[in-house]
Every structure is written in structure tokens, then in C-alpha cells.
Design a protein around this motif. Structure first.
Motif, short mmCIF file in Angstrom:
data_model
loop_
_atom_site.label_atom_id
_atom_site.label_comp_id
_atom_site.label_asym_id
_atom_site.label_seq_id
_atom_site.Cartn_x
_atom_site.Cartn_y
_atom_site.Cartn_z
N ARG A 1 0.83 -1.21 0.00
CA ARG A 1 0.00 0.00 0.00
C ARG A 1 0.86 1.26 0.00
NH1 ARG A 1 -3.54 -1.14 4.88
NH2 ARG A 1 -3.75 1.12 5.00
N LEU A 2 1.98 1.20 0.71
CA LEU A 2 2.85 2.38 0.79
C LEU A 2 3.59 2.64 -0.53
CD1 LEU A 2 4.20 1.75 4.39
CD2 LEU A 2 2.85 3.75 3.69
N GLY A 3 3.97 1.56 -1.21
CA GLY A 3 4.62 1.69 -2.52
C GLY A 3 5.97 2.38 -2.46
N SER A 4 6.44 2.84 -3.63
CA SER A 4 7.73 3.53 -3.64
C SER A 4 7.69 4.80 -4.48
CB SER A 4 8.84 2.62 -4.15
OG SER A 4 8.34 1.63 -4.98
N VAL A 5 8.61 5.69 -4.19
CA VAL A 5 8.78 6.90 -4.99
C VAL A 5 10.22 6.98 -5.46
CG1 VAL A 5 7.05 8.60 -4.36
CG2 VAL A 5 8.88 8.08 -2.74
N GLN A 6 10.40 7.28 -6.74
CA GLN A 6 11.73 7.43 -7.31
C GLN A 6 12.70 6.33 -6.88
OE1 GLN A 6 12.49 11.32 -5.94
NE2 GLN A 6 11.66 12.29 -7.78
N LYS A 7 12.30 5.11 -7.10
CA LYS A 7 13.17 3.95 -6.84
C LYS A 7 13.47 3.70 -5.37
CE LYS A 7 15.54 3.34 -11.22
NZ LYS A 7 16.82 3.25 -11.87
N ALA A 8 12.83 4.44 -4.46
CA ALA A 8 13.06 4.19 -3.04
C ALA A 8 11.71 3.85 -2.40
CB ALA A 8 13.67 5.41 -2.37
N PRO A 9 11.66 2.72 -1.68
CA PRO A 9 10.38 2.36 -1.06
C PRO A 9 10.00 3.33 0.06
CG PRO A 9 12.13 0.85 -0.36
CD PRO A 9 12.72 1.76 -1.39
#
Ligand SMILES: [Zn+2]
Length: 667
Positions: free
Chosen positions: A298-306
Motif C-alpha cells: 500500500r505504501l509503494g515507492s517513490v523514485q526507486k526508493a520504497p
């Protein structure tokens, strides 16, 4: 099958099981049950039986860790699940902010956190199919890594076969490293053998994994910790469950803790920060992860960083020691760099006796004296550096460091041009710089010698076949043919390419000489006015600055270069070898500003580049500093010292309108 061969088969199986079991007790669980000698005896018996009955060898046998010829290179491996990188927290406050963000995104759901030490090594991915190790890869850029299966097979802590009941496809991920004890031992051995020592455990581990010869990797005492699962992760409810499973399969897992709240996590981080040096391997922080897989998704990742993980980074390690002396190193570009020679000090398990002092100004600014007690800092694989001195500890015997006036390698005078931080040896025949010069000489922008790249140049220089750039032209095909990788044809091709480079015009040759500040454009300007003979006869700074586009810094560098006898001799040799040193015809400049030097200063209505283009498009030269050779100064608002200087020297000053008018008038 005879009864005897059946017995042998059973014994081989028995031995394999025993070697696997004791190997795991020793390399994975750090709890050996038998002595090394007993283990060796089992291993040896297995190896002997397999040698006598090769048909009994299976790929997963513990004896099959090393084998095969060195590789040409590594194949690429596409990671089925990308290997992400972690965002960092340098202060505990950032951990609290991260926790708040996680909670905000999860809404009603409460997160549970898992903490584990962050090992400073090389990230790898292992792939097991039906419990058998089939492939290992480096992280690479996170999406594509390198296939280092054969090298990873040599690591005893990586089982060839998993125990328990692993999923059909499992891709554990972890960090390969070398313990501090093994690192020091290896370095001591190398030092005793007169070999170069390794700088730090991280680089050694990374370098060992990327060896083309698995035999070299096998000789390095590598181990690893697993910290996660890529493919196959959906078999587990979360991170801590996955770690427990990896452990049960016989994989090495770093100790981890599970916490309900961020304050406990912070306490754990601070505890580790204090005792980080007690673990026996390099760590640079604590990794905190949200435990639940469902929450992670649910939290996922942004710009290759979880978003569900963060690395709390420790402060760099610092220690006090004595600065015994300053040693001056001459780099390949001729730069003289001061290096601190320290009373050996253990910083985070690595003995440090050398550290960076950057440059002369750094030492002055920091007020560091030779003999001072200094603070040395080390962070990861960064070169250790002296960060400050402790004046309170002075005894009065300390003294100021003076940069040598002569090159410590060749003994020629050194130069530090005004406004620059670096002192250099300007003798291009200085052995410390010869190789760098050869590479520059053959580069595309210079003499453009096809086939003589940095790698080959290094090799030929190392073999003593080329000692300096003139030596390139004395190379013969017969000398190359016996070398590995050369045939008669390729040797002849190289010699032909070298011969062909003699056709390059003088501006190229002048640029290839590698005189400081003399780039391709500057070399062309000089070559339009003067020949090689003129330069050898000795030109003054004034004569050179008469050329539009040549300033004092460049002129001085050229004069200094040709003042050195070694450089003069090299140029004479190159002339004798038939290289071009004749002045070239200049394309006559045209336009209203032909031959004029213009300085632009202050705030103007358009970007500076607009005026530079106008000046150059009208045949003029844009220069940055005002001198008596300046023809015009174009001054905008708030023009400072350059305007003053122009007035002082009586150089005509123009405003924008005046400048445009001048261009109009000339047409
Ligand atoms: Zn030198």
C-alpha cells in the motif's frame, strides 16, 4: 550396479550431507561442532572419491564451488523485481517524520517496524530454483545487474542447496562483505609479501565479487548476510517472517528486532550507533522497515526508493591521532597533493596511517601543523580525511607545512598559478606524469591515434615499451607481436595508425603537448602566430598576450613549459621524428571588431552569451579580464572592479547603445 559401486555412491552421499551440515554450522551459524581438521578430512575424502569416480559428481556437491576458466566479461541479468535503494535519515528527527508519514498513509492501520544493521558491502541477489542455487547477480543499477554466479558459488556462506522447504523460486538478497579481522589479516599477509594493501573492506568485497577469475574470489574470505527477498516474497506475510524463513533454509541472516513504535526504533538506532564497532564488520547505519507485506504494498515507492523503509545513517567515525608528517604525492596530472602520515590509529576496525589533507590551502585554513594531534574521519569507502587539529594539545614542537618548490619525483621546479588551489609539476617528462601524457597525446582531440587507448597505453608503459610520447613513434610492430592480444596484423595496424598521426597539423601537436591551460582552441591561436621553432627560441609573456584570445595565465604557462630543458628536448625529438611544428596560416578575422579584445562586465539587458556571440560574430575576441591589451570594455549596470581598471588603464568603455553603434558603424 555392483555392490561396491553402490557402497561408494552411498558414502559420497553421506560425505556430502556431512560437509554441507558442518559447513552450515561453521560458515552460517558460527557454531562449529567439529574441528577444522575433522572438517578438512571429510572434505578431502569426498573430493578424492569424486576424482576417482567423476560420474558421481553433481553440480550441487560442496566440492563444486570453484571451477572453470576465467571469464571474458559478465553477462547482464535483468532483475525480476527491481532492487530498490533506500532513502536516508541522518537525524533521529527524520525517523519521526518518516513514521508520521507512514502512519498518515496507512490511516487506521498501525505499522510494526523491523530493524537490522546496515552492512557496508556489495548488494547481491541469489536465485534458488527448487532449493538449488542457480544464479547470483550484483545489484547493478537496480534493474540490470551482472551475472556473478561462479564467484558467489565460492562463498561458503551461500549454500548450494537450501534445507527445509523453500518455495520453487526464491530470490534472497543480501550484502557480501569481509569481516574486519579477515580484512586486517589479508592486508598483513599482503604487506609481508610486499603487495599493495587494500584500502577498505567494502572495496575489497566489491572488487572480489567482480573478479573475472573465480579462483581469485575464492581466495578472499567473503561472507554475506541476507536481508530480504525479491522474487518469492509473496510466500510470506512480511519482512520478519521472510527473514525467519531464510534462516530456516540455512541462509545467514543479520540479527533483527521487531518494534511497535518509532521511539523504541530510535533507541535501538542510538544503541547501535554506540556499539557499532563491536560487531566485527563494517556497518554504516540501521535499516528500518515496515514489517507487513500488505502495508508495504500500500505504501509503494517513490523514485526507486520504497516509502516503507528508511536507513538511519551513523555519523562518520572519528578518532584522534598524531600527524607525524606530510608526504607530498605527485599525481598523474602532475598535481602535488599533501597527504597526512599518521601515527596508526584504528578507526572502526580499520587501521589508518594515511589520510587526505586535500591541498595547501586546506591545511592553512584549518590551521593544521605538522606534529599536531588531529581528528581523522572515515565514512564508508571514502578516503579517510583529517578534519581538524586540536591546538590545545600542542607542545611547541609543531611546525608549519611548506609545499615543496621542486617536484619530489623529478626534482624540477613546480608551479602554482595565481588563483589556483593546486601546485603542479610542469615537467611533462616527469615519470609521475608520463603515462597521463601518453594517453592525452593519443586521444581523439589531440593526435587521435586509433587503437592506442588508455588501457593499452598503460600496458605498454608498464612494459617499458613506451616511456614518453616521443617513444610512441619509436614503437615497432615486432615488439608488439609477442604480446598477448596482438597478432601480426593488429600490431601493424597500430604502428600504421601511429605513423599516420604524424600528419596532424601543428595546432593539434601543440595541444597534444599537454601544456597547462592550452586547450585545443588556445593551441590553434598560438599556432597561427608562432611556430615550434619560435617557441623553442623563447617567447615572452608579452609576445604571447599580443595574440587576441591569449591571456596572461596561458602565456605564463607556455613560457614556463618551454623554459624547461626536458620539455625542450622532447619537442626537439618530436621535430626530428617528423611531427608538424610549422605555424599555420590564420584565417583572417573579418567584421567591425576584427582583432579587437572586448571585456563584458556588469548587468546588461540581455544574457552575457548574447554579447559574446555578437563580439565573436563580428571578428572580435571575448576576454574575461581587463588589461592594457583590451580594446573595449562593455559595461552594464553595477559594473565593479573591471570598470575601474578600464578607466585606470584608459581603455574605452562602452554602454549597450555604444556597443550596438560600434557594430553598426563598422558594417
Ligand atoms: Zn615531476
Amino acid at each position: 550396479m555392483t555392490e561396491k559401486s553402490q557402497d561408494i555412491r552411498e558414502r559420497v552421499e553421506e560425505l556430502r550431507e556431512a560437509v554441507r551440515y558442518h559447513s552450515r554450522r561453521y560458515y552460517v551459524e558460527d557454531a562449529p561442532e567439529i574441528s577444522d581438521a575433522e572438517y578438512d578430512a571429510l572434505y578431502k575424502e569426498l573430493a578424492q572419491l569424486e576424482a576417482a569416480y567423476p560420474e558421481l559428481i553433481t553440480p550441487d556437491s560442496p566440492t563444486q564451488r570453484v571451477g572453470g576458466e576465467p571469464l571474458e566479461g559478465f553477462e547482464e541479468v535483468q532483475h525480476a523485481v527491481p532492487m530498490l535503494s533506500l532513502s536516508n535519515a541522518r537525524k533521529v528527527e527524520e525517523l519521526r517524520e518518516w513514521d508520521a508519514r507512514v502512519r498518515r498513509l496507512l490511516g487506521e492501520d498501525e505499522p510494526t517496524y523491523v530493524t537490522e544493521l546496515k552492512v557496508d558491502g556489495l548488494a547481491v541477489s541469489l536465485r534458488y530454483e527448487n532449493g538449488l542455487f542457480v544464479r547470483g547477480a550484483t545489484r547493478g543499477n537496480g534493474t540490470v545487474g551482472e551475472d556473478v554466479t561462479r564467484n558467489l558459488r565460492t562463498i561458503r556462506a551461500i549454500p548450494q542447496k537450501l534445507s527445509d522447504d523453500p518455495p520453487a523460486v526464491l530470490e534472497p538478497r543480501g550484502e557480501v562483505y569481509i569481516s574486519l579481522e579477515e580484512f586486517e589479516k589479508l592486508n598483513q599477509k599482503r604487506e609481508a609479501a610486499g603487495e599493495r594493501t587494500f584500502a577498505n573492506p567494502r572495496n575489497l568485497a566489491a572488487g572480489s565479487i567482480r573478479q573475472l577469475d573465480p579462483g581469485v574470489t575464492a581466495s578472499r574470505p567473503l561472507t554475506l548476510f541476507l536481508y530480504g527477498v525479491g522474487e518469492g516474497y509473496d510466500n510470506y506475510a512480511g519482512h520478519s517472517e521472510a527473514l525467519a524463513a531464510l534462516k530456516s533454509y540455512g541462509l545467514r541472516v543479520n540479527p533483527y528486532e521487531v518494534y511497535e513504535d518509532i521511539e523504541s526504533v530510535i533507541e535501538e538506532c542510538e544503541r547501535w550507533a554506540k556499539k557499532r564497532e563491536s560487531v566485527g564488520y563494517q556497518v554504516d547505519g540501521v535499516v528500518v522497515k515496515v514489517d507487513s507485506r500488505e502495508q508495504q504494498e500500500r505504501l509503494g515507492s517513490v523514485q526507486k526508493a520504497p516509502r516503507w523503509a528508511i536507513a538511519y545513517k551513523f555519523e562518520p567515525l572519528a578518532r584522534r591521532t598524531k600527524l607525524e608528517k606530510v608526504w607530498v604525492n605527485v599525481g598523474r596530472t602532475g598535481a602535488l597533493t599533501p597527504q597526512a602520515v599518521l601515527a596508526p590509529v584504528n578507526v572502526g576496525g580499520v587501521t589508518i596511517s594515511r589520510a587526505s589533507l586535500h591541498n595547501e590551502d586546506y591545511i592553512k585554513e584549518k590551521g593544521i601543523l605538522v606534529g599536531d594531534t588531529v581528528v581523522v574521519e572515515r565514512a564508508g569507502d571514502v578516503i579517510p580525511q583529517v578534519v581538524r587539529s586540536i591546538p590545545e594539545e600542542r607542545t611547541g614542537a609543531e611546525y608549519r607545512f611548506e609545499m615543496p618548490t621542486e617536484c619530489p619525483v623529478c626534482g624540477e621546479p613546480v608551479s602554482r598559478p595565481e588563483g589556483e588551489a593546486v601546485t603542479r609539476c610542469v615537467n611533462t617528462r616527469c615519470p609521475a606524469q608520463a603515462l597521463e601524457h601518453i594517453t592525452h597525446w593519443s586521444s581523439r582531440g589531440a593526435m587521435d591515434i586509433d587503437g592506442l587507448g588508455e588501457k593499452l597505453a598503460t600496458r605498454l608503459f608498464g612494459l617499458g615499451l613506451i616511456k614518453d610520447v616521443a617513444g610512441i613513434y619509436e614503437l615497432e610492430a615486432e615488439q608488439l607481436v609477442p604480446l598477448e592480444g596482438f597478432g601480426e596484423k593488429s600490431a601493424e595496424n597500430l604502428v600504421r595508425a601511429i605513423e599516420k598521426s604524424k600528419e596532424q597539423p601543428f595546432p593539434r601537436v601543440l595541444y597534444a603537448l599537454g601544456i597547462r591551460h592550452v586547450g585545443a582552441v588556445t593551441a590553434a591561436l598560438i599556432a597561427e602566430r608562432f611556430s615550434g621553432e619560435d617557441l623553442l627560441n623563447g617567447l615572452s609573456v608579452e609576445q604571447l598576450t599580443e595574440i587576441a584570445g591569449i591571456g596572461e595565465v596561458v602565456a605564463r604557462a607556455v613560457v614556463e613549459y618551454f623554459a624547461l630543458e626536458d620539455n625542450r628536448e622532447l619537442v626537439r625529438r618530436l621535430m626530428d621524428l617528423g611531427l608538424n611544428f610549422g605555424a599555420v596560416e590564420a584565417a583572417p578575422a573579418e567584421g567591425p571588431l576584427a582583432g579587437k579584445r572586448v571585456v563584458v562586465t556588469g548587468t546588461l539587458s540581455r544574457p552575457r552569451s548574447y554579447f559574446v556571440e555578437k563580439i565573436e560574430g563580428s571578428g572580435g575576441t571575448f576576454t574575461s579580464s581587463v588589461s592594457k591589451n583590451t580594446d573595449y570594455v562593455l559595461a552594464g549596470e553595477e559594473a565593479g572592479s573591471k570598470l575601474e581598471k578600464a578607466r585606470e588603464l584608459g581603455v574605452p568603455v562602452l554602454d549597450e547603445a555604444g556597443f550596438e553603434e560600434l557594430l553598426e558603424r563598422g558594417r
